[in-house]
Design a protein around this motif. Structure first.
Motif, PDB file in Angstrom:
ATOM      1  N   LEU A   1      36.250 -15.848  45.337  1.00 50.93           N
ATOM      2  CA  LEU A   1      35.587 -14.652  45.824  1.00 50.93           C
ATOM      3  C   LEU A   1      36.328 -13.377  45.478  1.00 50.93           C
ATOM      4  CD1 LEU A   1      34.464 -15.905  49.363  1.00 50.93           C
ATOM      5  CD2 LEU A   1      33.266 -16.081  47.184  1.00 50.93           C
ATOM      6  N   PHE A   2      37.553 -13.486  44.977  1.00 51.36           N
ATOM      7  CA  PHE A   2      38.363 -12.301  44.717  1.00 51.36           C
ATOM      8  C   PHE A   2      38.851 -12.278  43.271  1.00 51.36           C
ATOM      9  CE2 PHE A   2      38.762 -13.174  49.280  1.00 51.36           C
ATOM     10  CZ  PHE A   2      38.294 -11.969  49.779  1.00 51.36           C
ATOM     11  N   HIS A   3      37.885 -12.260  42.347  1.00 50.19           N
ATOM     12  CA  HIS A   3      38.201 -12.097  40.923  1.00 50.19           C
ATOM     13  C   HIS A   3      39.228 -13.130  40.442  1.00 50.19           C
ATOM     14  CE1 HIS A   3      36.020  -8.339  41.262  1.00 50.19           C
ATOM     15  NE2 HIS A   3      36.802  -7.974  42.244  1.00 50.19           N
ATOM     16  N   ASN A   4      38.983 -14.383  40.837  1.00 48.04           N
ATOM     17  CA  ASN A   4      39.827 -15.503  40.397  1.00 48.04           C
ATOM     18  C   ASN A   4      41.275 -15.392  40.874  1.00 48.04           C
ATOM     19  OD1 ASN A   4      37.709 -16.788  39.016  1.00 48.04           O
ATOM     20  ND2 ASN A   4      38.033 -15.484  37.219  1.00 48.04           N
ATOM     21  N   THR A   5      41.507 -14.606  41.909  1.00 46.27           N
ATOM     22  CA  THR A   5      42.852 -14.489  42.458  1.00 46.27           C
ATOM     23  C   THR A   5      43.165 -15.730  43.296  1.00 46.27           C
ATOM     24  OG1 THR A   5      42.669 -12.085  42.562  1.00 46.27           O
ATOM     25  CG2 THR A   5      44.385 -13.119  43.902  1.00 46.27           C
ATOM     26  N   PRO A   6      44.239 -16.459  42.979  1.00 45.13           N
ATOM     27  CA  PRO A   6      44.577 -17.644  43.772  1.00 45.13           C
ATOM     28  C   PRO A   6      44.866 -17.263  45.231  1.00 45.13           C
ATOM     29  CG  PRO A   6      45.822 -17.590  41.718  1.00 45.13           C
ATOM     30  CD  PRO A   6      45.171 -16.243  41.860  1.00 45.13           C
ATOM     31  N   MET A   7      44.331 -18.063  46.146  1.00 40.98           N
ATOM     32  CA  MET A   7      44.559 -17.810  47.567  1.00 40.98           C
ATOM     33  C   MET A   7      45.791 -18.585  48.031  1.00 40.98           C
ATOM     34  SD  MET A   7      42.390 -15.591  48.508  1.00 40.98           S
ATOM     35  CE  MET A   7      42.711 -15.660  50.279  1.00 40.98           C
ATOM     36  N   THR A   8      46.610 -17.927  48.828  1.00 36.15           N
ATOM     37  CA  THR A   8      47.807 -18.539  49.397  1.00 36.15           C
ATOM     38  C   THR A   8      47.751 -18.403  50.916  1.00 36.15           C
ATOM     39  OG1 THR A   8      49.068 -16.469  49.334  1.00 36.15           O
ATOM     40  CG2 THR A   8      49.131 -17.875  47.357  1.00 36.15           C
ATOM     41  N   ASP A   9      48.648 -19.110  51.596  1.00 41.92           N
ATOM     42  CA  ASP A   9      48.697 -18.990  53.056  1.00 41.92           C
ATOM     43  C   ASP A   9      48.975 -17.554  53.487  1.00 41.92           C
ATOM     44  OD1 ASP A   9      48.194 -21.680  53.610  1.00 41.92           O
ATOM     45  OD2 ASP A   9      50.294 -22.226  53.365  1.00 41.92           O
ATOM     46  N   ILE A  10      49.812 -16.864  52.742  1.00 41.61           N
ATOM     47  CA  ILE A  10      50.111 -15.465  53.067  1.00 41.61           C
ATOM     48  C   ILE A  10      48.844 -14.626  53.010  1.00 41.61           C
ATOM     49  CG2 ILE A  10      51.345 -13.391  52.328  1.00 41.61           C
ATOM     50  CD1 ILE A  10      53.112 -15.431  53.683  1.00 41.61           C
ATOM     51  N   LYS A  11      48.019 -14.838  51.995  1.00 37.59           N
ATOM     52  CA  LYS A  11      46.791 -14.052  51.855  1.00 37.59           C
ATOM     53  C   LYS A  11      45.786 -14.385  52.956  1.00 37.59           C
ATOM     54  CE  LYS A  11      47.150 -13.140  46.929  1.00 37.59           C
ATOM     55  NZ  LYS A  11      46.521 -13.266  45.589  1.00 37.59           N
ATOM     56  N   TYR A  12      45.717 -15.660  53.322  1.00 36.99           N
ATOM     57  CA  TYR A  12      44.836 -16.024  54.425  1.00 36.99           C
ATOM     58  C   TYR A  12      45.293 -15.364  55.726  1.00 36.99           C
ATOM     59  CZ  TYR A  12      42.384 -19.606  51.709  1.00 36.99           C
ATOM     60  OH  TYR A  12      41.609 -20.270  50.785  1.00 36.99           O
ATOM     61  N   MET A  13      46.586 -15.373  55.959  1.00 32.94           N
ATOM     62  CA  MET A  13      47.101 -14.751  57.178  1.00 32.94           C
ATOM     63  C   MET A  13      46.900 -13.243  57.160  1.00 32.94           C
ATOM     64  SD  MET A  13      50.504 -16.883  58.359  1.00 32.94           S
ATOM     65  CE  MET A  13      51.319 -16.972  56.764  1.00 32.94           C
ATOM     66  N   GLU A  14      46.975 -12.640  55.988  1.00 35.16           N
ATOM     67  CA  GLU A  14      46.730 -11.203  55.878  1.00 35.16           C
ATOM     68  C   GLU A  14      45.309 -10.853  56.291  1.00 35.16           C
ATOM     69  OE1 GLU A  14      47.685 -10.284  51.853  1.00 35.16           O
ATOM     70  OE2 GLU A  14      49.840  -9.999  52.257  1.00 35.16           O
ATOM     71  N   ILE A  15      44.365 -11.744  55.990  1.00 31.77           N
ATOM     72  CA  ILE A  15      42.977 -11.514  56.391  1.00 31.77           C
ATOM     73  C   ILE A  15      42.876 -11.445  57.915  1.00 31.77           C
ATOM     74  CG2 ILE A  15      40.674 -12.539  56.453  1.00 31.77           C
ATOM     75  CD1 ILE A  15      41.282 -13.718  53.675  1.00 31.77           C
ATOM     76  N   GLY A  16      43.478 -12.434  58.590  1.00 32.22           N
ATOM     77  CA  GLY A  16      43.445 -12.444  60.046  1.00 32.22           C
ATOM     78  C   GLY A  16      44.149 -11.250  60.653  1.00 32.22           C
ATOM     79  N   MET A  17      45.287 -10.902  60.104  1.00 34.60           N
ATOM     80  CA  MET A  17      46.046  -9.760  60.616  1.00 34.60           C
ATOM     81  C   MET A  17      45.250  -8.468  60.462  1.00 34.60           C
ATOM     82  SD  MET A  17      49.020 -11.043  61.610  1.00 34.60           S
ATOM     83  CE  MET A  17      50.469 -10.017  61.395  1.00 34.60           C
ATOM     84  N   ARG A  18      44.536  -8.343  59.356  1.00 31.76           N
ATOM     85  CA  ARG A  18      43.759  -7.132  59.117  1.00 31.76           C
ATOM     86  C   ARG A  18      42.596  -7.021  60.108  1.00 31.76           C
ATOM     87  NH1 ARG A  18      43.436  -7.665  54.096  1.00 31.76           N
ATOM     88  NH2 ARG A  18      41.436  -8.736  53.934  1.00 31.76           N
ATOM     89  N   VAL A  19      41.928  -8.141  60.383  1.00 32.09           N
ATOM     90  CA  VAL A  19      40.835  -8.129  61.359  1.00 32.09           C
ATOM     91  C   VAL A  19      41.350  -7.691  62.723  1.00 32.09           C
ATOM     92  CG1 VAL A  19      39.189  -9.561  62.621  1.00 32.09           C
ATOM     93  CG2 VAL A  19      39.458  -9.851  60.151  1.00 32.09           C
ATOM     94  N   ILE A  20      42.492  -8.230  63.126  1.00 35.66           N
ATOM     95  CA  ILE A  20      43.067  -7.880  64.429  1.00 35.66           C
ATOM     96  C   ILE A  20      43.491  -6.417  64.449  1.00 35.66           C
ATOM     97  CG2 ILE A  20      45.006  -8.323  65.992  1.00 35.66           C
ATOM     98  CD1 ILE A  20      44.889 -11.277  64.992  1.00 35.66           C
TER      99      ILE A  20
END
Length: 219
Positions: A53-72
Motif C-alpha cells: 500500500l505504500f509504493h512497495n515500501t517494506p513494512m517493519t514492526d517499527i513502521k507498524y508501531m508508528e501507525i499506532g502512535m500517530r493515531v494516538i
C-alpha cells in the motif's frame, strides 16, 4: 442523542482550586483502539496477499508501531500529554504481545462485512448483516474464525452467548470464536489476552429460530 457525563471536579493541591477534567468514554477509547488495529491489520492482510500500500515500501514492526502512535497522537479524545503517553505505552505493550500471538492467529481480513440469509419463503427473505472486527486463520488447525476486540479498564469476562457473538458464529459457519481483550489497567501488566468461546450447533440453531421470530414480530 448521546449525553456525556458532566466534568468531574478534582481538588488541585498546588493551586488550591478545583480542576475540571473530561475523561474519554469507554466507547471512545474502544473506537480509537479499533481504528489502530484496522489500519495495521489492513496493511498486514495486503502484504500477506502480495500487495503493497505504500509504493512497495517494506513494512517493519517499527513502521507498524508508528501507525499506532500517530493515531494516538492525533486522537481528539486525548486532551493531555499524560493520556497520550499512557495509551502509546499500552499500544507498544499490546503490539509486542500480539506479535507472539500471530503465530497462532493470523489475520486474513479486517472490518469484514457479511450478509447471510436467515430464512426464505415465497413471501419473505430475512437477511442478517453486520461487520466482523477481524477474520483470522487459527494455526496449526488451519480453520477460519472471527475475532472481536474489546477494550476494558477493569478485568472481566464477557458473556459468551451474546447476540453479537452468536451472530458472528452463524455468519461464518463456525462453532469457535475469539475475543481479544485489550486492557487499560494501570496497576497490571498482563492485561492482554485471547479468550476462545464455543457455540454448539444446537445453540446456533436456537439463536437462528429466535432471530427469525424477532424479524416476524417486526413486520
Amino acid at each position: 442523542l448521546r449525553f456525556r457525563k458532566p466534568p468531574r471536579l478534582n481538588w488541585n493541591k498546588t493551586t488550591k482550586e478545583f480542576d475540571t477534567e473530561i475523561k474519554p468514554t469507554a466507547m471512545e477509547l474502544g473506537t480509537m483502539t479499533h481504528h489502530i488495529m484496522w489500519h495495521i491489520n489492513r496493511i498486514k492482510v495486503a502484504v500477506a496477499n502480495g500487495r503493497h500500500l505504500f509504493h512497495n515500501t517494506p513494512m517493519t514492526d517499527i513502521k507498524y508501531m508508528e501507525i499506532g502512535m500517530r493515531v494516538i497522537r492525533r486522537s481528539p479524545i486525548l486532551k493531555t500529554q499524560e493520556e497520550r503517553v499512557f495509551h502509546q505505552s499500552k499500544f507498544i505493550q499490546f503490539y509486542a504481545w500480539n506479535k507472539t500471538q500471530e503465530r497462532f492467529y493470523k489475520p486474513v481480513g479486517t472490518e469484514v462485512g457479511f450478509s447471510k440469509v436467515l430464512y426464505e419463503d415465497q413471501n419473505f427473505i430475512f437477511v442478517y448483516e453486520g461487520t466482523i472486527d477481524h477474520v483470522v486463520r487459527v494455526e496449526p488447525a488451519g480453520f477460519l474464525t472471527w475475532a472481536d476486540f474489546k477494550t476494558q479498564s477493569k478485568e472481566y469476562t464477557l458473556y459468551q452467548n451474546r447476540n453479537q457473538f452468536l451472530g458472528y458464529s452463524f455468519a461464518m459457519g463456525t462453532n469457535i470464536g475469539l475475543i481479544c481483550y485489550y486492557g487499560l489497567q494501570k496497576e497490571k501488566t498482563d492485561v492482554f489476552r485471547y479468550e476462545s468461546i464455543y457455540h454448539s450447533k444446537e445453540l446456533l440453531e436456537q439463536w437462528r429460530q429466535d432471530t427469525i421470530q424477532t424479524y416476524r414480530e417486526i413486520i
